[in-house]
Enzyme design. Sequence first.
Site, PDB file in Angstrom:
ATOM      1  N   LYS A  20       0.842  -1.208   0.000  1.00 32.97           N
ATOM      2  CA  LYS A  20       0.000   0.000   0.000  1.00 32.97           C
ATOM      3  C   LYS A  20       0.877   1.258   0.000  1.00 32.97           C
ATOM      4  CE  LYS A  20      -1.837   1.366   4.121  1.00 32.97           C
ATOM      5  NZ  LYS A  20      -1.384   2.710   4.527  1.00 32.97           N
ATOM      6  N   ASN A  21       1.836   1.277   0.932  1.00 34.03           N
ATOM      7  CA  ASN A  21       2.585   2.520   1.117  1.00 34.03           C
ATOM      8  C   ASN A  21       3.613   2.768   0.019  1.00 34.03           C
ATOM      9  OD1 ASN A  21       1.034   3.031   3.311  1.00 34.03           O
ATOM     10  ND2 ASN A  21       2.529   2.314   4.821  1.00 34.03           N
ATOM     11  N   CYS A 113      -5.753   6.980   9.270  1.00 38.90           N
ATOM     12  CA  CYS A 113      -5.978   6.278  10.536  1.00 38.90           C
ATOM     13  C   CYS A 113      -5.695   7.191  11.715  1.00 38.90           C
ATOM     14  CB  CYS A 113      -5.069   5.051  10.621  1.00 38.90           C
ATOM     15  SG  CYS A 113      -5.682   3.636   9.705  1.00 38.90           S
ATOM     16  N   ARG A 118      -0.717  13.767  13.454  1.00 33.15           N
ATOM     17  CA  ARG A 118      -0.041  13.493  12.178  1.00 33.15           C
ATOM     18  C   ARG A 118       0.142  14.801  11.426  1.00 33.15           C
ATOM     19  NH1 ARG A 118      -2.242   8.002   9.661  1.00 33.15           N
ATOM     20  NH2 ARG A 118      -0.130   7.900   8.853  1.00 33.15           N
ATOM     21  N   PRO A 119       1.070  15.624  11.928  1.00 38.19           N
ATOM     22  CA  PRO A 119       1.273  16.930  11.303  1.00 38.19           C
ATOM     23  C   PRO A 119       1.826  16.797   9.887  1.00 38.19           C
ATOM     24  CG  PRO A 119       2.950  16.529  12.967  1.00 38.19           C
ATOM     25  CD  PRO A 119       1.994  15.374  13.032  1.00 38.19           C
ATOM     26  N   ILE A 120       1.659  17.846   9.100  1.00 40.83           N
ATOM     27  CA  ILE A 120       2.193  17.815   7.725  1.00 40.83           C
ATOM     28  C   ILE A 120       3.100  19.023   7.495  1.00 40.83           C
ATOM     29  CG2 ILE A 120       0.380  16.435   6.618  1.00 40.83           C
ATOM     30  CD1 ILE A 120      -0.947  19.111   5.857  1.00 40.83           C
ATOM     31  N   ASP A 121       3.648  19.543   8.612  1.00 41.96           N
ATOM     32  CA  ASP A 121       4.460  20.757   8.506  1.00 41.96           C
ATOM     33  C   ASP A 121       5.660  20.590   7.575  1.00 41.96           C
ATOM     34  OD1 ASP A 121       4.945  19.007  10.789  1.00 41.96           O
ATOM     35  OD2 ASP A 121       6.693  20.258  11.161  1.00 41.96           O
ATOM     36  N   ASP A 306       4.291  -0.360  12.069  1.00 45.45           N
ATOM     37  CA  ASP A 306       3.127  -1.019  11.483  1.00 45.45           C
ATOM     38  C   ASP A 306       3.053  -2.510  11.841  1.00 45.45           C
ATOM     39  OD1 ASP A 306       2.454   1.391  10.384  1.00 45.45           O
ATOM     40  OD2 ASP A 306       3.270   0.962   8.408  1.00 45.45           O
TER      41      ASP A 306
HETATM   42  N1  EPU Z   1       5.714  14.150  11.183  1.00 42.31           N
HETATM   43  C1  EPU Z   1       5.920  15.483  11.402  1.00 42.31           C
HETATM   44  N2  EPU Z   1       5.750  16.367  10.386  1.00 42.31           N
HETATM   45  C2  EPU Z   1       5.385  15.974   9.146  1.00 42.31           C
HETATM   46  C3  EPU Z   1       5.180  14.618   8.907  1.00 42.31           C
HETATM   47  C4  EPU Z   1       5.354  13.712   9.963  1.00 42.31           C
HETATM   48  O1  EPU Z   1       6.222  15.878  12.505  1.00 42.31           O
HETATM   49  O2  EPU Z   1       5.237  16.834   8.261  1.00 42.31           O
HETATM   50  C5  EPU Z   1       5.872  13.177  12.286  1.00 42.31           C
HETATM   51  C6  EPU Z   1       4.540  12.529  12.643  1.00 42.31           C
HETATM   52  O3  EPU Z   1       3.864  13.250  13.615  1.00 42.31           O
HETATM   53  C7  EPU Z   1       4.931  11.176  13.163  1.00 42.31           C
HETATM   54  C8  EPU Z   1       6.196  10.855  12.399  1.00 42.31           C
HETATM   55  O4  EPU Z   1       6.678  12.095  11.870  1.00 42.31           O
HETATM   56  O5  EPU Z   1       5.256  11.233  14.516  1.00 42.31           O
HETATM   57  C9  EPU Z   1       5.969   9.850  11.325  1.00 42.31           C
HETATM   58  O6  EPU Z   1       5.221  10.423  10.347  1.00 42.31           O
HETATM   59  P1  EPU Z   1       5.395   9.945   8.882  1.00 42.31           P
HETATM   60  O7  EPU Z   1       5.198  11.139   8.005  1.00 42.31           O
HETATM   61  O8  EPU Z   1       6.591   9.084   8.742  1.00 42.31           O
HETATM   62  O9  EPU Z   1       4.157   9.051   8.783  1.00 42.31           O
HETATM   63  P2  EPU Z   1       3.254   9.019   7.585  1.00 42.31           P
HETATM   64  O10 EPU Z   1       4.002   9.396   6.373  1.00 42.31           O
HETATM   65  O11 EPU Z   1       2.024   9.708   7.931  1.00 42.31           O
HETATM   66  C10 EPU Z   1       3.844   6.569   6.892  1.00 42.31           C
HETATM   67  C11 EPU Z   1       2.970   5.421   6.569  1.00 42.31           C
HETATM   68  C12 EPU Z   1       2.369   4.888   7.847  1.00 42.31           C
HETATM   69  C13 EPU Z   1       3.495   4.444   8.769  1.00 42.31           C
HETATM   70  C14 EPU Z   1       4.455   5.627   9.003  1.00 42.31           C
HETATM   71  C15 EPU Z   1       5.688   5.229   9.791  1.00 42.31           C
HETATM   72  C16 EPU Z   1       2.235   5.959   4.349  1.00 42.31           C
HETATM   73  C17 EPU Z   1       1.141   6.368   3.458  1.00 42.31           C
HETATM   74  N3  EPU Z   1       1.958   5.874   5.648  1.00 42.31           N
HETATM   75  O12 EPU Z   1       2.962   7.488   7.520  1.00 42.31           O
HETATM   76  O13 EPU Z   1       1.577   3.793   7.508  1.00 42.31           O
HETATM   77  O14 EPU Z   1       2.979   4.010  10.003  1.00 42.31           O
HETATM   78  O15 EPU Z   1       4.892   6.162   7.753  1.00 42.31           O
HETATM   79  O16 EPU Z   1       6.401   4.233   9.134  1.00 42.31           O
HETATM   80  O17 EPU Z   1       3.330   5.672   3.871  1.00 42.31           O
HETATM   81  C18 EPU Z   1      -0.130   2.266   7.831  1.00 42.31           C
HETATM   82  O18 EPU Z   1       0.199   1.780   6.737  1.00 42.31           O
HETATM   83  O19 EPU Z   1      -0.937   1.711   8.627  1.00 42.31           O
HETATM   84  C19 EPU Z   1       0.427   3.541   8.218  1.00 42.31           C
HETATM   85  C20 EPU Z   1      -0.102   4.323   9.137  1.00 42.31           C
END
Ligand code: EPU
Length: 418
Positions: A20-21, A113, A118-121, A306
């Site tokens: 998926k990812n 989820c 889950r910030p996007i900064d 995960d």
């Molecule tokens: N974070 C920030 N700023 C950002 C983005 C993230 O501070 O702009 C922090 C988040 O708060 C969190 C950490 O960084 O504490 C991890 O965030 P990340 O961006 O790595 O997570 P994600 O991209 O939202 C992806 C996977 C997740 C998986 C995580 C960790 C995708 C689509 N999602 O999430 O997958 O748990 O990486 O490996 O690739 C799942 O498949 O069930 C799932 C949640």
Amino acid sequence: MLKISWPQSLSGTVQISGSKNAALPLIACGLFFDHFTLHNVPKIGDVLTFISIIESLGAHIEWNGSTIIMDNSRLSIEHLDRDKIRKIRVGIFLFPALLARFGALEIPYPGGCNIGKRPIDEHLRAFQAYGYENMGEGENIAFQWADHGRDITLRANFAVTATENILMMAAFREWHTTIELAAIEPHVINLIEFLRSLGIRIDINTNHKIDIYGSKNVQKSAEATVICDYIESGTFVILGALTAEPSIRVVWARIGDLTAFLGKCGDAGVRFDLDYEHDTITVYNSCTSLRPTNLQTNIYPWFPTDLQSPFALMLTQAEGISRIHEVLFEWRLNWLIEVEKMKWHIAIMNPHEAMIFGKTHLKWTTVSSWDLRAGVTMILAGMIARGDTLITNVEYIERGYEDIVGKIAKLGGKIENV
Ligand code: EPU
């Protein structure tokens, strides 16, 4: 709703599906091209939702087995389905290609989820660094073209989707981008390998530093393949350890991506053989050899968050006390509240830490899936609970596991949709 009966005795072979990812960023990257072919795409909820969002842009998408063929030659953002974007995390992946095509884009804040803040900064900072002005207000994210390019250094703070978005922004502009503290999960590497196949130079250096020497996209068409899902294979390894009789084979397992996970499985007494040549794990029933183990999740290549919940379930079957430390997400232990209904003996110490007291005979009952990974763990728990377990909110599980019910049933599992 799913019904799972007891006892279970699984054998045979399971083939792992596309990740998926890995699929989601590759599909988004496909929007840079008028014609894009992607192989090994899993038919799962998040992918289907993302594809329907892309169709609302006017893309024409055809399935041929697990291959999708995208025709993006008539894209427009006029009818973009913004409601669906609220449902998934990866709406944010639309920015690189659509900003490149249209110069501006506005979407609602993405969903996904409920596993913590889950910030996007990091994403927003990157778009700004690339010269787009942040016009977002309230619940909306909006950017529009403002100035010209330059060489850029960005910090991704190990965030997976932020690293992927920066890679996509960086690849198709004639400047040099350095990503510091980049995520290097296998799905990130899958995207990098695809971009490299287009002739884009990307160097992965020590200290999680990635250099991208972008070039203007001149290609009208491209083709890529999604890697198989190491999270799904880890899930089947645990299923096998708990219910195989005597063993199951997990094929296309991505053994090389599972080093930390398999190391922990070994510590916990799971019995398995690795066949690197055929990328196959044979896992044997390990119920009598399981040992308590302490687990800490972390960024790749450490133990993946995960796989935390399935591993925690397995530890209920080990005699003694195990500790779980979930480093990344602060709500990713919440699901333990739900399994207390099954009489797990656990203590949640704080949002990031829990203790598991084994060995427990899990009690059959009705449980709900709270998120994708917790949901699949409910299935595994149901497989060892003595009696008929019912699982609600199955759509969470279908977001990320292709035909999980069919795959378990093919191994001889007593599981059905009711
Ligand atoms: N974070 C920030 N700023 C950002 C983005 C993230 O501070 O702009 C922090 C988040 O708060 C969190 C950490 O960084 O504490 C991890 O965030 P990340 O961006 O790595 O997570 P994600 O991209 O939202 C992806 C996977 C997740 C998986 C995580 C960790 C995708 C689509 N999602 O999430 O997958 O748990 O990486 O490996 O690739 C799942 O498949 O069930 C799932 C949640």
